[in-house]
Design a protein around this motif. Structure first.
Motif, short mmCIF file in Angstrom:
data_model
loop_
_atom_site.label_atom_id
_atom_site.label_comp_id
_atom_site.label_asym_id
_atom_site.label_seq_id
_atom_site.Cartn_x
_atom_site.Cartn_y
_atom_site.Cartn_z
N GLU A 347 14.76 9.72 -11.49
CA GLU A 347 12.68 9.63 -11.57
C GLU A 347 11.90 10.20 -9.93
O GLU A 347 10.71 10.61 -10.52
CB GLU A 347 12.32 9.88 -13.05
N GLY A 348 12.46 8.61 -9.57
CA GLY A 348 10.99 8.29 -9.21
C GLY A 348 9.96 7.84 -9.24
O GLY A 348 9.47 8.00 -8.63
N ARG A 349 10.36 7.89 -10.17
CA ARG A 349 9.10 7.03 -11.45
C ARG A 349 9.50 5.91 -12.06
O ARG A 349 10.49 5.70 -12.42
CB ARG A 349 7.82 7.75 -11.34
N GLY A 350 8.24 4.69 -12.21
CA GLY A 350 8.95 3.82 -12.82
C GLY A 350 7.30 3.07 -13.26
O GLY A 350 6.61 3.21 -12.31
N ASN A 351 7.90 2.09 -13.53
CA ASN A 351 7.13 0.50 -13.71
C ASN A 351 7.34 0.04 -13.06
O ASN A 351 8.33 -0.01 -12.15
CB ASN A 351 6.99 0.19 -15.18
N LEU A 352 6.74 -1.50 -12.42
CA LEU A 352 6.30 -1.81 -11.34
C LEU A 352 6.61 -3.35 -11.82
O LEU A 352 6.07 -3.59 -12.44
CB LEU A 352 5.63 -1.76 -10.23
N ASN A 353 7.40 -4.01 -11.29
CA ASN A 353 7.40 -5.84 -11.39
C ASN A 353 5.38 -6.16 -11.14
O ASN A 353 5.27 -6.22 -10.03
CB ASN A 353 8.14 -6.34 -11.13
N PRO A 354 5.03 -6.77 -12.16
CA PRO A 354 4.10 -8.01 -11.86
C PRO A 354 4.36 -8.93 -10.88
O PRO A 354 5.35 -8.71 -10.13
CB PRO A 354 3.85 -8.55 -13.42
N ARG A 355 2.87 -9.32 -9.85
CA ARG A 355 3.46 -10.10 -8.42
C ARG A 355 3.26 -11.06 -9.55
O ARG A 355 1.72 -11.59 -9.69
CB ARG A 355 2.46 -9.98 -7.47
N VAL A 356 3.45 -12.85 -9.49
CA VAL A 356 2.59 -13.66 -9.25
C VAL A 356 2.50 -14.72 -8.28
O VAL A 356 2.72 -14.92 -7.10
CB VAL A 356 3.84 -14.42 -10.37
N ALA A 357 1.06 -14.65 -8.58
CA ALA A 357 -0.12 -15.10 -6.94
C ALA A 357 0.14 -16.69 -8.23
O ALA A 357 -1.07 -16.53 -8.79
CB ALA A 357 -0.97 -15.28 -7.12
N VAL A 358 0.35 -18.06 -7.66
CA VAL A 358 -0.18 -19.65 -7.97
C VAL A 358 -0.93 -20.10 -7.12
O VAL A 358 -0.61 -20.21 -5.61
CB VAL A 358 0.99 -20.09 -8.48
N ARG A 359 -2.08 -20.33 -7.25
CA ARG A 359 -2.41 -21.57 -6.40
C ARG A 359 -2.70 -22.94 -7.32
O ARG A 359 -3.14 -23.17 -8.42
CB ARG A 359 -4.03 -21.35 -5.79
N VAL A 360 -3.43 -24.23 -6.21
CA VAL A 360 -3.74 -25.02 -7.09
C VAL A 360 -5.26 -25.84 -6.40
O VAL A 360 -5.41 -25.34 -5.57
CB VAL A 360 -2.62 -26.39 -6.80
#
Length: 464
Positions: A347-360
């Motif tokens: 379909e050319g559409r759908g969900n996208l994965n989250p992006r994980v950003a980790v900092r100390v």
């Protein structure tokens, strides 16, 4: 004590695709459909791998490999050509690079052209076993492997053996004829090999380990070739696929041109898929370290099932149970991810994965905290570390849930993780730790369709 002094932290500067070679004994669906299934899945993830070669070659069901079976590989590539315009929308890609540029390094998220993939589809070894290795066993596949290893590219080449790895063995044999011992070792060290059981032979002789060229690779190059011989994850992949077959029928089969090429299973579902899930750049594991658990299970270095050679494997208990346990744990997310990508294909559409950003927190600023490479931290016994993933985001604006957990197979120190289901956690290192390395995973799900997942691995080196 609360850690207030700056930590030493490393992160990757950029994310290129991992280099991947597949050796497949792809066959008609009435013979063995699981290579066809795995090839469809691989094409749905062509933005995650630099597909250096798709080599049709000998396997359990074919010795010699019938040349006419190559058509099933090209059927999947043809289907990819129809679906790739839709798949490109997933990353906002407007066009393909020139073929010359595609032959260079590809960044994560780039969907290659069908022309590029076709140019990388070649024939490998038609005959199996160590006795076929020699003057008459060269092939376009073995010649391509030599050219790939000789390229000026520091990245390793991951070879996924869905059938036999005879083509790689032949390439190494050929190099041995013309190069010094040091040059051969450097050549071999370019490769990482993941074999789905040992298929460099016919199925009815599969216990004759000495027949296979794989034994030669493990014996003669045990210190140079990272060799993973999987005897657990692939079987569990087959069984879990059967258990979740209704989901395959609903969300994969018939979705886009690729879905129309996805056949019904015969023995099991996608038994070869763990070989490239091991390399999947989703932030969960670094394929350079087989100790790290991932979508392809878990492996340790030890004695192989031939009782003679060593490799990374999980065929004996308790390792097999550990590997299968991880496979079961991750499988729902792995399958949901595939289903979502097939919606994009159709379909050319759908969900996208989250992006994980980790900092100390309380540490010096770090660039590229959303990289898929592991985040490495140096700390000391009795330190308290605060990790912050609150800057993680979802491209679709979906809500996020967090889970922080420690992989217990690496290191002996047990961390205390406060509020492990929150975006910010406090990690306490025991005061009596004498020096260790421990691994922590930040796992993030969105609340959109298929509840997609992403990960970030944090490696903490505890100094004495």
């Amino acid at each position: 004590m609360l850690l207030l002094m700056p930590l030493t932290v490393w992160a990757a500067e950029s994310d290129l695709k991992p280099r991947l070679v597949v050796c497949t004994d792809i066959a008609p669906a009435d013979v063995e459909p699981d290579d066809m299934e795995s090839m469809v899945r691989l094409m749905a993830y062509a933005d995650c791998f630099e597909i250096e070669a798709l080599i049709t070659s000998v396997g359990w069901n074919c010795d010699p490999y019938p040349l006419e079976w190559q058509q099933y590989l090209f059927r999947v590539i043809t289907a990819y050509a129809k679906d790739v315009p839709n798949l490109m929308r997933r990353s906002g890609q407007k066009k393909h690079l020139s073929l010359k540029k595609e032959n260079g390094s590809q960044e994560l998220g780039y969907w290659p052209s069908a022309e590029y993939i076709t140019s990388r589809a070649v024939m490998g070894s038609m005959y199996g076993g160590i006795r076929s290795i020699g003057e008459r066993n060269d092939s376009p596949g073995s010649e391509l492997l030599i050219r790939l290893a000789d390229e000026d590219d520091p990245r390793p080449i991951y070879v996924a053996a869905w059938g036999g790895a005879n083509t790689l063995a032949q390439a190494i044999w050929r190099v041995k004829q013309t190069r010094s011992d040091d040059e051969v070792r450097n050549f071999v060290r370019k490769f990482r090999l993941f074999t789905i059981t040992d298929q460099d032979m016919k199925y009815d002789m599969r216990m004759n380990r000495a027949y296979s060229s794989h034994m030669w690779l493990r014996k003669d190059f045990q210190n140079d070739l990272q060799f993973i011989w999987d005897e657990g994850a692939w079987q569990e992949q087959c069984e879990l696929g059967k258990q979740h077959w209704a989901q395959h029928q609903q969300y994969i089969q018939g979705h886009g041109a690729l879905g129309r090429e996805y056949p019904n299973y015969k023995w099991g579902v996608e038994g070869d898929t763990p070989s490239f899930l091991y390399v999947m750049p989703n932030g969960l594991n670094d394929p350079e370290d087989p100790h790290q658990c991932g979508w392809a299970g878990y492996h340790e270095r030890g004695l192989c099932a031939d009782s003679l050679t060593t490799a990374w494997t999980s065929w004996q208990e308790p390792l097999r149970n550990i590997s299968v346990g991880y496979k079961r744990r991750f499988y729902p997310d792995e399958l949901n991810d595939f289903c979502d990508r097939m919606q994009w294909a159709a379909e050319g559409r759908g969900n996208l994965n989250p992006r994980v950003a980790v900092r100390v927190l309380d540490a010096s600023p770090v660039k590229n905290t959303s990289s898929v490479a592991p985040l490495r931290i140096t700390a000391k016994a009795d330190d308290t570390i605060r990790l912050d993933a609150s800057k993680s985001f979802d491209p679709d604006g979906d809500g996020l849930t967090f889970l922080w957990w420690q992989q217990p197979e690496i290191g002996t120190t047990k961390l205390t993780i406060d509020q492990s289901d929150q975006s910010i956690v406090t990690i306490r290192i025991p005061a009596d730790t004498k020096g260790d390395t421990v691994h922590l995973i930040c796992e993030v799900h969105d609340d959109g369709p298929f509840r997609l997942v992403a990960y970030r691995r944090i490696i903490i080196a505890i100094k004495r």
